[in-house]
Design an enzyme around this catalytic site. Structure first.
Site, PDB file in Angstrom:
ATOM      1  CE1 TYR A   1      41.946  44.442  49.000  1.00 52.54           C
ATOM      2  CE2 TYR A   1      43.214  43.537  50.466  1.00 52.54           C
ATOM      3  CZ  TYR A   1      43.019  44.524  49.531  1.00 52.54           C
ATOM      4  OH  TYR A   1      43.851  45.419  49.338  1.00 52.54           O
TER       5      TYR A   1
ATOM      6  CG  ASP B   1      48.654  41.668  43.396  1.00 54.86           C
ATOM      7  OD1 ASP B   1      48.583  41.137  42.196  1.00 54.86           O
ATOM      8  OD2 ASP B   1      47.696  42.527  43.798  1.00 54.86           O
TER       9      ASP B   1
HETATM   10  C1  BDP Z   1      47.007  42.452  49.685  1.00 54.32           C
HETATM   11  C2  BDP Z   1      48.437  43.162  49.302  1.00 54.32           C
HETATM   12  C3  BDP Z   1      48.550  43.926  48.034  1.00 54.32           C
HETATM   13  C4  BDP Z   1      47.785  43.508  46.848  1.00 54.32           C
HETATM   14  C5  BDP Z   1      46.204  43.563  47.378  1.00 54.32           C
HETATM   15  C6  BDP Z   1      45.231  42.830  46.399  1.00 54.32           C
HETATM   16  O1  BDP Z   1      49.043  43.691  50.535  1.00 54.32           O
HETATM   17  O2  BDP Z   1      49.878  44.001  47.589  1.00 54.32           O
HETATM   18  O3  BDP Z   1      47.749  43.839  45.683  1.00 54.32           O
HETATM   19  O4  BDP Z   1      46.066  42.618  48.608  1.00 54.32           O
HETATM   20  O5  BDP Z   1      44.942  41.773  46.340  1.00 54.32           O
HETATM   21  O6  BDP Z   1      47.119  41.214  49.685  1.00 54.32           O
HETATM   22  O7  BDP Z   1      44.656  43.657  45.611  1.00 54.32           O
END
Ligand code: BDP
Length: 586
Positions: free
Chosen positions: A457, A169
């Site tokens: 997240y 990403d």
């Molecule tokens: C994680 C990754 C990171 C992404 C982030 C996101 O490590 O590189 O930018 O999530 O989704 O999966 O913001």
């Protein structure tokens, strides 16, 4: 590979400036700035979206004063692969976009004459590169829609057209991203210096040289006073009553090892500090250390991933403003200048290889892609480059690989790299791997590391917007990790936030939601003694490829891409400011 120096014996001629670039043989050459990514320097979408080879060229004159010296051309990083031609002859080639390489040009570059330098750059990524590209045509964050015949046909067509999709990403910024220098040293020269300081003041050293001669090492303190010396290519020097290198807000005291060998001189900066993992804590100089600071990218408008010292200084001064003490070089080794700055500023670094995107879902076993040998080579090269920096306190083997679908293969792959990192690092720092949010009960790998690191997240990609349930679920997972009894760092957590978008109700994408999200997650972290780090994702908004979940890039920054603080930056500044207060036990 030693960082270039200008001193009494050596000189480094910086070849930065305006070079020429063309995307196809036969095209006209155009002006391009070096160092910088080429993608955002032109209005022409051909540069932004370019896939494949391109060519840079410049010419330079070798000063007559360098006659009789050993000459090398040093490239700090060309992203991703490079082939270098001097006056039409290939002088070196290199694979990988984030580490330095050099070519000996002593016999070829004649002092007093001009030479033409051409660099062929390849930005293609696939299952055999680090970072990983996705030749199957599936986007990292994409409208995948498997099973729709026309979409499947469209993906095949994209492959034919040479679309280069990242399995990660961040925008695949390419080009000559870091400085290029003509480096002159005496013919008999110092090739490498390794320092292993201990907090009792003993400094073990090894100096690798080429040619005949005697080695002498002097240790000089921050005032320039000599505090120890020794003769010979390896040995031990004792510094009485050493000043330790302490992370921010302590004093990051630096010494210099002045190495002389015949005509040659090299000044290697170092700090005396000790990093240990005991039980579920990480100790720096015997004090339990809490990592707090947002993870970063090398990313800015115009420059892309190009090295920019002004940006580095701005970023680290904003780290101080936040009362942050650490970051991870997500998701690749950064420019060497950043580590030197963090040595001076007391900011702790978790140094990461470019191994991001090692995963392809349940139907593709990434551990059969044959990356292992190359990955080990890159890991060794990163450690060899960064081994003397006191700011580097831990190695990260990679980011968010699949450890869920092929758990045994994953464990074998990462355990081997874990062993290689320990064996390659003369200072034997702790080693970690950053895990992805997955079915953590299937993961056999993270617990094999010295420190368990993972990205979560809750409340964003899952249980979206419902912070109460998100915190409840996160606590449930933390109960699981408590049993593992290792230090845990939350290496990423965050919420996309459009700067200036507000609401009386804290809904996703508003600045209020970002603050509420962090408050909810931090409350969970504050309850757990084994959590030794909180690293918000991300320090600043950054460029990504186009995707339905990305609006002008990834917006999870505490700062905008232009480094203006969002409300969450003020929130963390207040929170981390409290951590600095005497008597606060984090
Ligand atoms: C994680 C990754 C990171 C992404 C982030 C996101 O490590 O590189 O930018 O999530 O989704 O999966 O913001």
């Amino acid at each position: 590979m030693l960082y270039p120096q200008n001193n009494a014996a050596r000189s480094a001629v910086d070849l930065s400036g305006i070079w020429q670039i063309r995307l196809h043989e036969g095209d006209d050459w155009q002006s391009v700035a070096v160092p910088a990514s080429y993608n955002d320097q032109f209005a022409d979408p051909a540069f932004r979206n370019h896939v494949g080879l391109c060519w840079y060229k410049t010419s330079f004159a070798v000063p007559r004063t360098l006659a009789g010296q050993r000459l090398t051309l040093r490239f700090d990083a060309v992203t991703h692969d490079a082939r270098v031609l001097l006056d039409g002859e290939e002088i070196c080639a290199h694979r990988g976009g984030f580490l330095p390489f050099e070519a000996d040009v002593t016999g070829i570059c004649t002092p007093g004459t001009a030479h033409e330098l051409v660099v062929e750059v390849d930005n293609r990524i696939n299952h055999h590169t680090l970072p990983v590209g996705n030749e199957s045509g599936t986007m990292f964050f994409g409208s995948d829609n498997p099973g729709i015949p026309s979409v499947e046909a469209g993906k095949a067509r994209q492959q034919e057209r040479g679309v280069n999709l990242p399995n990660f990403d961040f925008f695949n910024y390419a080009g000559i991203n870091r400085p290029v220098r003509l480096v002159a040293t005496p013919k008999r020269y110092i090739d490498d210096v390794t320092l292993v300081p201990a907090i009792d003041g003993t400094v073990k050293y090894t100096v690798r040289t080429v040619g005949e001669g005697d080695v002498r090492v002097e240790i000089v303190d921050a005032q320039g006073k000599r505090v120890g010396s020794a003769q010979g290519a390896d040995g031990e020097i004792r510094v009485d009553q050493p000043h330790l290198w302490e992370p921010y807000p302590g004093t990051p005291y630096l010494y210099t090892a002045r190495v002389t060998f015949g005509e040659d001189v090299y000044d290697q900066t170092f700090g005396i500090r000790e990093v240990k993992v005991i039980g579920h804590h990480v100790y720096i100089n015997g004090k339990s250390f809490h990592f707090h600071g947002p993870c970063k990218h090398e990313d800015s408008p115009f420059h892309g991933r190009g090295m920019d010292q002004c940006l580095n200084v701005t970023d680290i001064s904003l780290f101080h403003w936040l009362h942050a003490n650490a970051f991870r070089t997500s998701h690749y080794p950064y420019a060497e200048e950043m580590y030197a700055l963090c040595d001076r500023e007391g900011i702790v670094i978790i140094d990461e290889t470019p191994a991001v995107g090692i995963g392809g879902g349940p139907n593709s076993n990434p551990y059969k892609w044959g990356l292992g040998e190359y990955h080990a080579e890159v890991l060794r090269a990163m450690i060899a480059r960064d081994k003397n920096h006191p700011c580097v306190v831990m190695w990260s083997l990679g980011n968010e690989p699949d450890t869920e679908n092929f758990p045994e293969d994953a464990r074998d792959y990462w355990k081997r790299l874990y062993a290689i990192a320990h064996e390659a690092d003369p200072q034997n720092r702790p080693v970690t791997l950053v895990g992805c949010q997955n079915n953590y009960t299937r993961d056999l790998t993270l617990r094999e590391m010295d420190v368990v690191s993972f990205n979560r997240y809750y409340g964003w990609y899952n249980l979206s917007g419902d912070l109460e349930t998100a915190a409840w679920a996160f606590r449930k997972e933390l109960d699981y990790w408590e049993e593992v009894d290792k230090p845990v760092i939350l290496t990423e957590y965050g919420a996309d936030t459009i700067a200036g978008l507000h609401g009386t109700v804290a809904e996703m994408f508003t600045e209020e939601f970002q603050v509420e999200y962090y408050k909810a997650m931090n409350a969970c972290l504050d309850e757990r003694d084994f959590v030794v780090g909180e690293m918000p994702w991300n320090y600043a908004d950054f460029g990504t490829h186009q995707a339905p979940m990305r609006s002008g890039g990834n917006r999870k920054g505490l700062f905008t891409r232009e480094r203006r603080p969002k409300m969450a930056a003020h929130y963390f500044r207040a929170r981390w400011g409290n951590f600095d207060k005497p008597g606060f036990d984090k």
